[in-house]
Scaffold this motif. Structure first.
Motif, short mmCIF file in Angstrom:
data_model
loop_
_atom_site.label_atom_id
_atom_site.label_comp_id
_atom_site.label_asym_id
_atom_site.label_seq_id
_atom_site.Cartn_x
_atom_site.Cartn_y
_atom_site.Cartn_z
N GLY A 132 0.74 -1.12 0.04
CA GLY A 132 -0.05 -0.07 -0.01
C GLY A 132 1.00 1.27 -0.13
O GLY A 132 1.86 1.13 0.51
N GLY A 133 0.37 2.10 -0.64
CA GLY A 133 0.99 3.68 -0.58
C GLY A 133 0.47 4.39 -1.89
O GLY A 133 -0.05 4.00 -2.57
N LYS A 134 1.46 5.37 -2.08
CA LYS A 134 1.55 6.41 -3.10
C LYS A 134 2.26 5.97 -4.32
O LYS A 134 3.35 5.93 -4.46
CB LYS A 134 1.66 7.80 -2.87
N TYR A 135 1.70 5.57 -5.56
CA TYR A 135 2.44 5.16 -6.78
C TYR A 135 2.28 6.45 -7.79
O TYR A 135 1.11 6.81 -8.02
CB TYR A 135 1.72 3.77 -7.22
N THR A 136 3.18 6.69 -8.46
CA THR A 136 3.30 7.93 -9.34
C THR A 136 3.92 7.32 -10.52
O THR A 136 5.10 6.79 -10.40
CB THR A 136 4.26 8.98 -8.73
N VAL A 137 3.64 7.74 -11.71
CA VAL A 137 4.36 7.60 -13.07
C VAL A 137 4.57 8.75 -13.43
O VAL A 137 3.75 9.62 -13.64
CB VAL A 137 3.50 6.58 -14.12
N VAL A 138 6.22 9.00 -13.88
CA VAL A 138 6.29 10.35 -14.58
C VAL A 138 6.67 10.07 -15.84
O VAL A 138 7.50 9.09 -15.88
CB VAL A 138 7.68 10.67 -13.47
N ALA A 139 6.36 10.86 -16.77
CA ALA A 139 6.83 10.84 -18.45
C ALA A 139 7.56 12.07 -18.54
O ALA A 139 6.84 13.14 -18.26
CB ALA A 139 5.56 10.62 -19.24
N THR B 162 5.10 15.20 -17.31
CA THR B 162 3.69 14.96 -16.73
C THR B 162 3.70 13.71 -15.73
O THR B 162 4.74 12.89 -15.99
CB THR B 162 2.66 14.78 -17.73
N LYS B 163 2.92 13.96 -14.96
CA LYS B 163 2.84 12.70 -13.75
C LYS B 163 1.41 12.30 -13.44
O LYS B 163 0.63 13.29 -13.50
CB LYS B 163 3.72 12.92 -12.81
N SER B 164 1.10 11.13 -13.07
CA SER B 164 0.02 10.89 -12.22
C SER B 164 0.29 10.00 -11.17
O SER B 164 0.96 9.03 -11.11
CB SER B 164 -0.88 9.97 -13.49
N THR B 165 -0.79 10.30 -10.03
CA THR B 165 -0.68 9.29 -8.84
C THR B 165 -1.82 8.65 -8.47
O THR B 165 -2.76 9.18 -8.75
CB THR B 165 -0.19 10.40 -7.85
N ILE B 166 -1.65 7.52 -7.76
CA ILE B 166 -2.55 6.67 -7.36
C ILE B 166 -2.35 6.43 -6.07
O ILE B 166 -1.42 6.06 -5.86
CB ILE B 166 -3.09 5.70 -8.29
N ASP B 167 -3.14 6.20 -4.97
CA ASP B 167 -3.07 5.95 -3.56
C ASP B 167 -3.72 4.37 -3.64
O ASP B 167 -4.80 3.96 -4.07
CB ASP B 167 -3.84 6.69 -2.55
N LEU B 168 -2.85 3.58 -3.08
CA LEU B 168 -3.22 1.96 -3.10
C LEU B 168 -3.42 1.76 -1.45
O LEU B 168 -2.41 1.94 -0.87
CB LEU B 168 -2.17 1.11 -3.86
N ASN B 169 -4.62 1.44 -1.03
CA ASN B 169 -4.78 1.07 0.33
C ASN B 169 -5.44 -0.18 0.39
O ASN B 169 -6.20 -0.52 -0.64
CB ASN B 169 -5.54 2.18 1.01
N PHE B 170 -5.43 -0.68 1.65
CA PHE B 170 -6.02 -1.95 1.85
C PHE B 170 -6.82 -2.09 3.02
O PHE B 170 -6.60 -1.49 3.78
CB PHE B 170 -4.96 -3.43 2.03
N ASP B 171 -8.07 -2.76 2.85
CA ASP B 171 -8.80 -2.76 3.93
C ASP B 171 -8.49 -4.10 4.67
O ASP B 171 -7.39 -4.94 4.34
CB ASP B 171 -10.52 -2.97 3.68
N SER B 172 -9.08 -4.55 5.82
CA SER B 172 -8.55 -5.79 6.56
C SER B 172 -8.85 -7.24 5.90
O SER B 172 -8.14 -8.13 6.33
CB SER B 172 -9.36 -5.87 7.90
N LYS B 173 -9.54 -6.88 4.59
CA LYS B 173 -9.73 -8.39 3.77
C LYS B 173 -8.79 -8.23 2.59
O LYS B 173 -9.00 -9.04 1.82
CB LYS B 173 -11.11 -8.22 3.55
N ILE B 174 -7.87 -7.54 2.74
CA ILE B 174 -6.91 -7.20 1.59
C ILE B 174 -7.51 -6.88 0.22
O ILE B 174 -7.28 -7.32 -0.82
CB ILE B 174 -6.10 -8.72 1.23
N ALA B 175 -8.64 -6.03 0.37
CA ALA B 175 -9.34 -5.48 -0.95
C ALA B 175 -8.47 -4.22 -1.16
O ALA B 175 -8.01 -3.58 -0.44
CB ALA B 175 -10.77 -5.48 -0.44
N VAL B 176 -8.36 -4.07 -2.42
CA VAL B 176 -7.91 -2.80 -2.88
C VAL B 176 -8.96 -1.61 -2.56
O VAL B 176 -9.85 -1.66 -3.16
CB VAL B 176 -7.13 -2.82 -4.31
#
Length: 102
Positions: free
Chosen positions: A69-76, A83-97
């Motif tokens: 889990g965390g902040k993923y960023t792609v930079v071109a 340019t860049k774009s970021t997505i936060d990836l988090n999990f709940d207790s059942k490992i759902a995204v």
């Protein structure tokens, strides 16, 4: 250039996919929590280019755990800019995204 995400049915693999156009050809870099991701072990990065000028940028993560889990960023970046774009990836207790785009 917002990343799209796919998760395997068993939850052990995630893929981030971005589509973009750029001329001249960009350098593409992925980051997790502002640290550059190197293509080793669990991380695989691929870039494909089609005849219409689109780049397809893929980051695959295998053996996914809550620690991914965390902040993923792609930079071109090229000589004309960046340019860049970021997505936060988090999990709940059942490992759902749980995703947040910005």
């Amino acid at each position: 250039m917002k990343p799209k995400i796919n998760q395997s049915k068993d939850g052990t693999k995630l893929s981030f996919l971005c589509e973009l156009t750029a001329e001249p050809e960009p350098t593409l870099t992925w980051y997790k929590d502002n640290v550059e991701i190197k293509q080793t072990g669990r991380y695989k990065m691929t870039v494909e280019y089609d005849d219409e000028g689109y780049y397809f940028v893929l980051l695959s993560v295998s053996d996914v755990t809550e620690k991914d889990g965390g902040k993923y960023t792609v930079v071109a970046k090229n000589s004309l800019g960046e340019t860049k774009s970021t997505i936060d990836l988090n999990f709940d207790s059942k490992i759902a995204v749980i995703l947040t785009f910005y």
